[in-house]
Write a protein that holds these residues in place. Sequence first.
Motif, short mmCIF file in Angstrom:
data_model
loop_
_atom_site.label_atom_id
_atom_site.label_comp_id
_atom_site.label_asym_id
_atom_site.label_seq_id
_atom_site.Cartn_x
_atom_site.Cartn_y
_atom_site.Cartn_z
N PRO A 161 -8.80 -0.21 -12.86
CA PRO A 161 -8.07 -0.04 -14.13
C PRO A 161 -8.89 0.85 -15.05
CG PRO A 161 -9.14 -2.19 -14.06
CD PRO A 161 -9.34 -1.57 -12.71
N PHE A 162 -8.26 1.88 -15.59
CA PHE A 162 -9.04 2.91 -16.28
C PHE A 162 -8.67 3.07 -17.74
CE2 PHE A 162 -10.79 6.99 -17.32
CZ PHE A 162 -11.86 7.16 -16.49
N GLY A 163 -7.37 3.08 -18.06
CA GLY A 163 -6.91 3.25 -19.44
C GLY A 163 -6.10 2.07 -19.89
N ILE A 164 -6.03 1.86 -21.20
CA ILE A 164 -5.32 0.70 -21.73
C ILE A 164 -4.82 1.01 -23.14
CG2 ILE A 164 -7.46 -0.37 -22.59
CD1 ILE A 164 -6.18 -3.10 -21.82
N VAL A 165 -3.63 0.47 -23.46
CA VAL A 165 -3.08 0.62 -24.81
C VAL A 165 -2.24 -0.61 -25.12
CG1 VAL A 165 -0.94 1.82 -24.12
CG2 VAL A 165 -1.95 2.27 -26.37
N SER A 166 -2.18 -0.98 -26.41
CA SER A 166 -1.40 -2.13 -26.84
C SER A 166 -0.22 -1.66 -27.67
CB SER A 166 -2.26 -3.09 -27.66
OG SER A 166 -2.79 -2.45 -28.80
N SER A 203 -5.14 7.95 -15.80
CA SER A 203 -6.28 7.42 -16.56
C SER A 203 -5.85 7.10 -17.99
CB SER A 203 -7.47 8.38 -16.51
OG SER A 203 -7.10 9.67 -16.94
N GLY A 204 -6.02 8.04 -18.94
CA GLY A 204 -5.71 7.75 -20.34
C GLY A 204 -4.24 7.43 -20.55
N ILE A 205 -3.98 6.54 -21.52
CA ILE A 205 -2.61 6.14 -21.82
C ILE A 205 -2.50 5.86 -23.31
CG2 ILE A 205 -3.13 3.72 -21.25
CD1 ILE A 205 -0.27 3.49 -20.13
N THR A 206 -1.38 6.24 -23.91
CA THR A 206 -1.14 6.02 -25.33
C THR A 206 0.32 5.69 -25.53
OG1 THR A 206 -1.58 6.91 -27.55
CG2 THR A 206 -0.63 8.42 -25.95
N ILE A 207 0.69 5.27 -26.75
CA ILE A 207 2.07 4.87 -27.04
C ILE A 207 2.47 5.39 -28.41
CG2 ILE A 207 1.39 2.64 -28.05
CD1 ILE A 207 3.86 1.43 -26.61
N ASP A 208 3.74 5.85 -28.54
CA ASP A 208 4.20 6.36 -29.83
C ASP A 208 4.99 5.29 -30.57
OD1 ASP A 208 6.81 6.34 -28.82
OD2 ASP A 208 6.93 8.51 -28.58
#
Length: 337
Positions: A161-166, A203-208
Amino acid sequence: MKRIIISLKIFLLAIIFSTQSCKKSDSTPSTPGTTPKKLIVSTVAAFSTPTGVALGPNGKIYVAEYSKSIISVIAANGNISLLAGNGNPGFTNGTGANAQLFYPQQITIDAAENVFVVGGYNGVYDKVRKITPNGTVTAIAGNGTPGYSDGDGVNAQFKNPFGIVSDLQGNLFVSDADNHKIRKINSANVVSTFASGGFNEPSGITIDASGNLYVADTYNNRIKKITPAGIVSIVAGTGTGGYKDGTSDVAQFNWPTGIAVDKDGNLFIGDALNHRIRKITPAGVVSTYAGTGVQGFADGESSVAIFNLPTQIAVDKEGNVYVADTYNNRIRKISLQ
């Protein structure tokens, strides 16, 4: 996936692209007798191979220090303190320096100021941990054995597991790199597969603000979007590793690793092996936001600033961009000045 942040061989094999950078369009209109603002890259603080950066309330900046296996906090006044970890990689739950983290990667912060961190290295550990505001560390998902299994929290399995966003509802989304999937952990810590198919070491993850996820699909050299319904589409990138600005169908990335979205829907990418920060507008136009492509270190105007493996990205409400500049051992800031 061999870790980009620790494999020197990768850098020796990586092609360093041309040092030209595109003309910046990010500036504020000037009024007569004033000097137009410019994008400036500066150093916020020095750390030990920072791989994660996230922004909390009251001007706090949270940093995952990979080689020290700790999470640090930069206060608004610049003071740095330890949140969790004793400096030795391990698996012990506890509070502050009594806890052990295992090579933390990227991090995220929820509305209650809990920090969530993913970690694991070479098929070891592979868990999602939670750190409360007072530094108490617990495991919330993953049984520590690399694999793929949905289910209740610590019975589930991840593989790198590499990237995480809430999100605002208390859900976590994890880029499960070596399983080539995006996983979801709900507020009850139940793990499910949110999106799969077509990813290659995300890898990287984001949310709008609308709940759309954006993923740095690293080995595919693309940026992808996942709607709340789980529909996956390509935002930008040809799929061939390289460096090229332009419209989404011609732009190229080289191991995009970090990603963040601002309030206007612009995406900022830590384009790791291009050693640049890239920007994607809502219309899909890709430009170079900062960095020359030379691997090294230099602060200053964005067109001459130099990075060395930029990884996770964070953006504040004012549009300032923060970069975990991993091999420069620094957190960098890009702002209009």
